[in-house]
Design a protein around this motif. Structure first.
Motif, PDB file in Angstrom:
ATOM      1  N   TRP A  89      10.689  -2.277   5.579  1.00 38.40           N
ATOM      2  CA  TRP A  89       9.507  -1.803   5.478  1.00 38.40           C
ATOM      3  C   TRP A  89       8.166  -2.476   5.117  1.00 38.40           C
ATOM      4  N   ASP A  90       7.449  -2.571   6.307  1.00 34.33           N
ATOM      5  CA  ASP A  90       6.182  -3.235   6.146  1.00 34.33           C
ATOM      6  C   ASP A  90       5.073  -2.683   5.958  1.00 34.33           C
ATOM      7  N   PRO A  91       4.516  -2.567   4.582  1.00 38.94           N
ATOM      8  CA  PRO A  91       3.550  -1.216   4.329  1.00 38.94           C
ATOM      9  C   PRO A  91       2.297  -1.701   4.531  1.00 38.94           C
ATOM     10  N   HIS A  92       1.248  -0.612   4.298  1.00 36.56           N
ATOM     11  CA  HIS A  92      -0.066  -0.973   4.380  1.00 36.56           C
ATOM     12  C   HIS A  92      -1.010  -0.200   3.285  1.00 36.56           C
ATOM     13  N   PRO A 123       5.473  -6.481   1.329  1.00 37.28           N
ATOM     14  CA  PRO A 123       3.987  -6.569   1.248  1.00 37.28           C
ATOM     15  C   PRO A 123       3.384  -7.827   1.074  1.00 37.28           C
ATOM     16  N   ASN A 124       2.428  -8.234   1.528  1.00 35.03           N
ATOM     17  CA  ASN A 124       1.732  -9.445   1.096  1.00 35.03           C
ATOM     18  C   ASN A 124       1.045  -9.337  -0.453  1.00 35.03           C
ATOM     19  N   ALA A 180      -1.138  -1.667  -4.443  1.00 35.56           N
ATOM     20  CA  ALA A 180       0.043  -0.644  -4.511  1.00 35.56           C
ATOM     21  C   ALA A 180       0.591  -0.444  -6.009  1.00 35.56           C
ATOM     22  N   ALA A 181       0.592  -1.839  -6.747  1.00 36.89           N
ATOM     23  CA  ALA A 181       0.967  -1.539  -8.203  1.00 36.89           C
ATOM     24  C   ALA A 181      -0.303  -1.381  -9.164  1.00 36.89           C
ATOM     25  N   GLY A 182      -1.448  -1.201  -8.524  1.00 33.85           N
ATOM     26  CA  GLY A 182      -2.579  -0.887  -9.634  1.00 33.85           C
ATOM     27  C   GLY A 182      -3.154  -1.841  -9.938  1.00 33.85           C
TER      28      GLY A 182
END
Length: 460
Positions: free
Chosen positions: A162-165, A180-181, A188-190
């Motif tokens: 899964w390559d997220p955005h 993720p980069n 994403a982790a806040g």
């Protein structure tokens, strides 16, 4: 085995030329455009990369019925496309490059849109996958509830990368790895991703990967950190594994994440474990940038400039046979590659149309050669072999003998050194079982790994 790419597609337009002067209207460069290239971006780029490597690939997406959508469809020629309708304009990203350096990018129609519907054909295509790549570019395909429900179920059966955005949906639980980069991971982790944009630092990669493992319930998170490579964290041991990237000179990193995701899926579906797959994928992404990145990709229908289009051994063997060619295989530990190895491998490659090396794994070498061996790990040994022009693929096996690997590969010719001449080859009966034959090539006794190892000990 078919890889299915699912996600959002984008039309990428590259305007390239030279910048030799500044504009009289403002202190900005004037680019004299000499080339215009339109290509598939987003999930389409991932699919195009896989097709260029020779993999059977299906692209599952939605397409708009507009001029840009029709250009996208043309750019995807030769790829099995299962597309539902989109009622919103095709997103277009136009990049202007002066030489190899990006100058500016224009985005059209790239904002948020409602989640699109999926068709039964799109869902059926996913169910036939041997591996799945979710290329989420924030346009809603990966957020569709029906699609997500199916992906969550398939995650128990096939590897999903899964390559997220940042504007996309969270990965479904249970996927093999999320990629993720560093900036995406922190966002994403806040923990605030903006300060990491463009950063070459690997600060906090392991910590943020741990947060995301809990948040996403994936089997692993691979946080990419630019020129530093990546950090892999798995649920099973929670031990961060830094993966260094080879140093490359690259002006434009566009497409590196797509190359990484594509390579991960290829190696996972080929049966490699996640850590080995991640190491290979990081190196292949770096090599992709070193070769010119997206600018180096062939036009649709033009094969890549390489002897064979895939290094996955079983797929390569099948492709060569289907085209009437001869598959040659040889085997060994290849611990410290030397001139004798290269001469024997070159001779073996001349017996057919592709050469696959069956390589003893680290555990196998340790049992066969003793506790001080191997000197180099299996990944490094495989990488060195693949760097040789005469070697087309490497198949790593864990057993003490190559019989099980041979039974899967079923080469037309199995090659050993002529130190076996006059003796019955141990694999002869097995190879004859599918109509193959055994042959020998010159063996060079004055050149050996053991001799090299002894010489190294004397100078160390």
């Amino acid at each position: 085995m078919r890889i299915v790419v699912v996600g959002d597609v984008i039309l990428d337009v590259d305007l390239s030329g030279d910048a030799t002067r500044l504009s009289p209207d403002a202190p900005v460069p004037v680019v004299d455009v000499t080339g215009v290239k339109r290509r598939a971006g987003g999930a389409g780029l991932v699919a195009r990369m896989l097709a260029g490597d020779g993999w059977p690939v299906t692209l599952v997406t939605v397409l708009a019925d507009d001029d840009a959508g029709r250009q996208l469809e043309a750019a995807l020629a030769g790829i099995r496309l299962v597309a539902g309708p989109s009622t919103f304009p095709t997103p277009v990203k136009t990049r202007v490059r002066a030489g190899t350096h990006p100058v500016v990018r224009f985005d059209q129609g790239c904002g948020r849109v409602p989640v699109p519907d999926v068709t039964p054909a799109m869902l059926r295509a996913l169910e036939k996958a041997g591996a799945i790549i979710v290329a989420d570019y924030g346009r809603g395909v990966a957020a569709n509830p029906q699609l997500r429900e199916l992906l969550a179920r398939l995650a128990e059966e096939v590897p999903i990368v899964w390559d997220p955005h940042p504007a996309g949906a969270h990965p479904v639980p249970g996927v093999a790895v999320v990629t993720p980069n560093l900036a995406e991971a922190h966002k994403a982790a806040g923990s605030g991703g903006d300060k990491f944009v463009g950063s070459a630092s690997a600060d906090g990669a392991a910590e943020v990967a741990g947060i995301l493992l809990d948040q996403w319930s994936s089997h692993a998170v691979l946080v990419t950190t630019g020129e530093h490579g990546a950090t892999l964290l798995r649920q099973r041991d929670r031990m961060p594994r830094p993966i260094a990237a080879p140093r490359v000179e690259a002006g434009d990193p566009c497409g590196a994440g797509d190359r990484l995701a594509a390579s991960l899926a290829v190696h996972l579906v080929a049966g490699r474990d996640l850590e080995d797959s991640a190491v290979l994928a990081v190196h292949e992404a770096a090599n992709f940038l070193a070769a010119g990145g997206v600018a180096s990709l062939p036009e649709p229908g033009v094969p890549a400039k390489r002897r064979h289009r895939t290094t996955e051994p079983l797929l390569l063997a099948r492709s060569v046979r289907e085209n009437g060619g001869t598959v040659v295989a040889t085997g060994g530990c290849f611990d410290l590659l030397h001139a004798g190895h290269v001469r024997s491998l070159t001779a073996a490659s001349e017996l057919g149309d592709c050469l696959v090396v069956c390589l003893n794994s680290d555990a196998s070498v340790h049992r066969l050669k003793g506790e001080q061996r191997p000197i180099m790990n299996q990944q490094d040994r495989a990488e060195l072999l693949l760097a040789l022009e005469c070697v087309d693929a490497v198949m790593i096996f864990d057993e003490d003998t190559p019989e099980a690997a041979l039974d899967r590969l079923r080469p037309d010719i199995w090659v050993k050194g002529d130190d076996y001449k006059g003796a019955k080859l141990p694999e002869a009966e097995l190879v004859a079982g599918w109509g193959g034959r055994c042959m020998t090539v010159p063996y060079y006794p004055a050149r050996s790994t053991t001799g090299l190892a002894e010489a190294l000990r004397k100078v160390s």
